[in-house]
Design an enzyme around this catalytic site. Structure first.
Site, PDB file in Angstrom:
ATOM      1  CE  LYS A   1       5.251 -10.374   1.431  1.00  0.00           C
ATOM      2  NZ  LYS A   1       5.078 -11.712   0.849  1.00  0.00           N
TER       3      LYS A   1
ATOM      4  CG  ASP B   1       2.991  -8.983  -3.713  1.00  0.00           C
ATOM      5  OD1 ASP B   1       3.096  -8.109  -4.604  1.00  0.00           O
ATOM      6  OD2 ASP B   1       2.011  -9.731  -3.632  1.00  0.00           O
TER       7      ASP B   1
END
Ligand code: SF4
Length: 217
Positions: free
Chosen positions: A128, A146
């Protein structure tokens, strides 16, 4: 994904609502930040943003960069002082250790390379965070998945995945690369304003027609 869903149309609808997005801690409604929009500051801010809200990321980044602006000075700063400056972001000891070590490595290297393998080797940098740096700091095609992106992509029925890594791979197959970098900013904004995690406001949602969950309510 069923045939009636068009990821390009979905992203275009969200862009007309929210405009072009910004990375965590740099939200439009918080005014211009104190720090430069370069890869090092995006990287550190994204580490700070883990498991906290944007406001806390913003306050912590401003405190840290207000005191120590570059990799060498953060690397040389006392650990306890970094912890104090970033306390609002949560997990101050863990984040301060990672930020100090990342700063040491980047100070030695001279710059943050646009290389996902290198980014993933840094402490507290997973896919991420690495993708966030590639997308926001370098403008490269990367999908930063996310919790908002993972949740909303599944609610829409664009993907059917249980892990963020699988969501990233599934989205790459159905979204043109030139739109990858927009997915995070638009879905995060949507998750903050309309598609709230606990109670999505489907009645106000401009993409409800394309959403499996919205259609089922
Ligand atoms: S219709 Fe509801 S669940 Fe679907 S994206 Fe919109 S707010 Fe989220």
């Amino acid at each position: 994904m069923d045939g009636r869903k068009d990821p390009v149309l979905i992203l275009n609808s969200l862009r007309s609502l929210y405009g072009r997005g910004v990375y965590p801690g740099r939200a439009d409604n918080m005014g211009a930040p104190l720090w430069e929009d370069d890869p090092f500051h995006v990287l550190i801010t994204t580490v700070l943003s883990q498991r906290t809200r944007d406001e806390n990321t913003r306050v912590s980044a401003e405190s840290l960069f207000g005191a120590y602006a570059d990799p060498a000075s953060i690397a040389a700063a006392p650990l306890g002082e970094i912890e104090r400056l970033i306390r609002k972001a949560g997990f101050p000891h863990q984040k301060a250790m990672a930020i100090k070590e990342i700063s040491r490595i980047i100070a030695e290297k001279g710059k943050v390379p646009a290389d996902i393998g290198f980014l993933l080797s840094l402490p507290m940098v997973g896919r991420k965070t690495a993708n966030c740096v590639l997308a926001y700091a370098f403008g490269l095609p990367a999908i930063c998945v996310d919790t908002h992106v993972h949740r909303i992509a599944n609610l829409l029925g664009l993907v059917d995945t249980s892990r963020p890594e699988d969501t990233e791979e599934a989205l790459k197959k159905i979204v043109p690369p030139e739109l990858w970098r927009d997915i995070n900013s638009l879905f995060v904004r949507h998750g903050q304003v309309i598609c709230l995690p606990r109670n999505p406001r489907c009645g106000q949602c401009p993409i409800r027609e394309q959403c499996d969950y919205g259609q089922s309510r």
